[in-house]
Write a protein that holds these residues in place. Sequence first.
Motif, PDB file in Angstrom:
ATOM      1  N   LEU A 189       0.822  -1.208   0.000  1.00 22.99           N
ATOM      2  CA  LEU A 189       0.000   0.000   0.000  1.00 22.99           C
ATOM      3  C   LEU A 189       0.860   1.263   0.000  1.00 22.99           C
ATOM      4  N   THR A 190       2.007   1.206   0.661  1.00 27.18           N
ATOM      5  CA  THR A 190       2.920   2.353   0.657  1.00 27.18           C
ATOM      6  C   THR A 190       3.498   2.573  -0.735  1.00 27.18           C
ATOM      7  N   ALA A 191       3.828   1.504  -1.433  1.00 29.38           N
ATOM      8  CA  ALA A 191       4.330   1.614  -2.808  1.00 29.38           C
ATOM      9  C   ALA A 191       3.264   2.194  -3.725  1.00 29.38           C
ATOM     10  N   LEU A 192       2.005   1.815  -3.515  1.00 28.82           N
ATOM     11  CA  LEU A 192       0.904   2.400  -4.283  1.00 28.82           C
ATOM     12  C   LEU A 192       0.899   3.919  -4.127  1.00 28.82           C
ATOM     13  N   CYS A 193       1.044   4.376  -2.891  1.00 28.53           N
ATOM     14  CA  CYS A 193       1.063   5.822  -2.629  1.00 28.53           C
ATOM     15  C   CYS A 193       2.286   6.481  -3.259  1.00 28.53           C
ATOM     16  N   GLY A 194       3.408   5.764  -3.312  1.00 28.44           N
ATOM     17  CA  GLY A 194       4.605   6.299  -3.948  1.00 28.44           C
ATOM     18  C   GLY A 194       4.395   6.548  -5.431  1.00 28.44           C
ATOM     19  N   THR A 195       3.685   5.641  -6.099  1.00 27.56           N
ATOM     20  CA  THR A 195       3.360   5.832  -7.507  1.00 27.56           C
ATOM     21  C   THR A 195       2.483   7.065  -7.705  1.00 27.56           C
ATOM     22  N   LEU A 196       1.464   7.221  -6.864  1.00 27.15           N
ATOM     23  CA  LEU A 196       0.585   8.386  -6.963  1.00 27.15           C
ATOM     24  C   LEU A 196       1.348   9.683  -6.741  1.00 27.15           C
ATOM     25  N   PHE A 197       2.279   9.664  -5.805  1.00 34.30           N
ATOM     26  CA  PHE A 197       3.095  10.849  -5.529  1.00 34.30           C
ATOM     27  C   PHE A 197       3.924  11.237  -6.743  1.00 34.30           C
ATOM     28  N   ALA A 198       4.563  10.250  -7.375  1.00 33.54           N
ATOM     29  CA  ALA A 198       5.408  10.522  -8.533  1.00 33.54           C
ATOM     30  C   ALA A 198       4.593  11.071  -9.700  1.00 33.54           C
ATOM     31  N   GLN A 199       3.461  10.461  -9.968  1.00 33.41           N
ATOM     32  CA  GLN A 199       2.648  10.887 -11.106  1.00 33.41           C
ATOM     33  C   GLN A 199       1.966  12.231 -10.855  1.00 33.41           C
ATOM     34  N   PHE A 200       1.781  12.574  -9.605  1.00 38.93           N
ATOM     35  CA  PHE A 200       1.156  13.861  -9.278  1.00 38.93           C
ATOM     36  C   PHE A 200       2.151  15.013  -9.363  1.00 38.93           C
ATOM     37  N   ASN A 201       3.391  14.772  -8.943  1.00 40.46           N
ATOM     38  CA  ASN A 201       4.394  15.845  -8.890  1.00 40.46           C
ATOM     39  C   ASN A 201       5.204  15.982 -10.169  1.00 40.46           C
ATOM     40  N   PHE A 202       5.251  14.927 -10.996  1.00 38.60           N
ATOM     41  CA  PHE A 202       5.972  14.930 -12.271  1.00 38.60           C
ATOM     42  C   PHE A 202       7.490  15.019 -12.104  1.00 38.60           C
ATOM     43  N   PHE A 203       7.975  15.164 -10.902  1.00 38.77           N
ATOM     44  CA  PHE A 203       9.427  15.157 -10.653  1.00 38.77           C
ATOM     45  C   PHE A 203       9.683  14.693  -9.231  1.00 38.77           C
ATOM     46  N   PHE A 204      10.741  13.919  -9.062  1.00 37.96           N
ATOM     47  CA  PHE A 204      11.194  13.534  -7.720  1.00 37.96           C
ATOM     48  C   PHE A 204      12.652  13.117  -7.819  1.00 37.96           C
ATOM     49  N   ASP A 205      13.327  13.130  -6.693  1.00 36.69           N
ATOM     50  CA  ASP A 205      14.721  12.689  -6.621  1.00 36.69           C
ATOM     51  C   ASP A 205      14.856  11.730  -5.445  1.00 36.69           C
ATOM     52  N   PRO A 206      16.016  11.102  -5.263  1.00 36.41           N
ATOM     53  CA  PRO A 206      16.152  10.120  -4.183  1.00 36.41           C
ATOM     54  C   PRO A 206      15.827  10.666  -2.798  1.00 36.41           C
ATOM     55  N   ASP A 207      16.198  11.909  -2.536  1.00 36.21           N
ATOM     56  CA  ASP A 207      15.949  12.476  -1.213  1.00 36.21           C
ATOM     57  C   ASP A 207      14.464  12.693  -0.948  1.00 36.21           C
ATOM     58  N   SER A 208      13.700  13.003  -1.972  1.00 34.94           N
ATOM     59  CA  SER A 208      12.287  13.313  -1.765  1.00 34.94           C
ATOM     60  C   SER A 208      11.413  12.077  -1.613  1.00 34.94           C
ATOM     61  N   VAL A 209      11.873  10.909  -2.079  1.00 25.14           N
ATOM     62  CA  VAL A 209      11.060   9.698  -1.947  1.00 25.14           C
ATOM     63  C   VAL A 209      11.687   8.642  -1.047  1.00 25.14           C
ATOM     64  N   PHE A 210      13.002   8.642  -0.913  1.00 22.67           N
ATOM     65  CA  PHE A 210      13.666   7.706  -0.009  1.00 22.67           C
ATOM     66  C   PHE A 210      14.111   8.363   1.291  1.00 22.67           C
TER      67      PHE A 210
END
Length: 320
Positions: A217-238
């Motif tokens: 379920l956490t990975a599901l939310c990670g996908t939604l976060f990425a597709q919503f923001n259109f940009f991310f880096d290692p610090d912002s998701v890990f």
Amino acid sequence: MKASRILPILLIVALAAPWFFDARGYGIRVLCMIFLFAAVAQAWNIVGGLANQISLGHAAFFGIGAYTSTILLIKFGVSPWLGLVVGMALAMALAVLLALPTLKLAGHYFALATLAFAEVLRIIANSAGSLTGGPQGLSIPFNPNGGFWAFQFSSTVMHYYIMLAAFLLVSGVFWAIKVSAFGYRLRAVRENEDAAEVAGVDTFRTKLMALLISAALTALCGTLFAQFNFFFDPDSVFGSSAISIRMALITIIGGIGTLAGPLLGALFLLPLEEFINATLSSRIAGLSQLVYGVILIVMILVKPAGFVALFSGRKWSWIK
């Protein structure tokens, strides 16, 4: 108040909320983040709340979801909806690898082990530049005509409803677990793991199942976060401070181990954080973080059981 009366009202309010904001404005984006982080906090609540396995490394699963779906989209043109499923499966596989050496640990030892796990993945993501973009991160090309299958929309309202649906899904899973025999086994582990073993509960298997569900379920939310923001880096998701500690704080402030706790915590913390950053970050360096930290300390001292403690009595028992 009975759940049968208030839940339909709350659902109607949630469904109508976007129409009071600019479809592409700042307010609707804040609403999206509230429901997204309420969902990810609820996923953490399965492990941290029901089983009292305090994980500080759930950012690992969040980042896996974000990177898996995005890499599949950019390099192979795979829809993020399919990437979401792959990310959930990969997060569960990594949860098994994490669980084998760490689930027998207790207390702060487990927390530190999970923290190290997320940090290892952050370092790998920073180093594997050809795959992950390295410290520069990944940008998702925007296609306004992409539509639902491409997870790209001309209005943020659609994202809002997807975030709301994700929160309802994760909360439904949490509630189903809590009222099931599996939930009672988790609470037995939380109260006294040794006594649960004596009573016949397979504590390792119970904690493993909770971790697998929470990771997916956490990975599901990670996908939604990425597709919503259109940009991310290692610090912002890990990053543990950006994700792991935030989801734990949201749950604790709202009410750990309760159904409504993550939503109450997100409704309080996300707007508060945005307001403090907007009003204080341009003044004295570090002032916004200081004020935010002081407010959190006061909240924990005043209401250690979280906001759900405000709803006492049997008529509010359904939110706990």
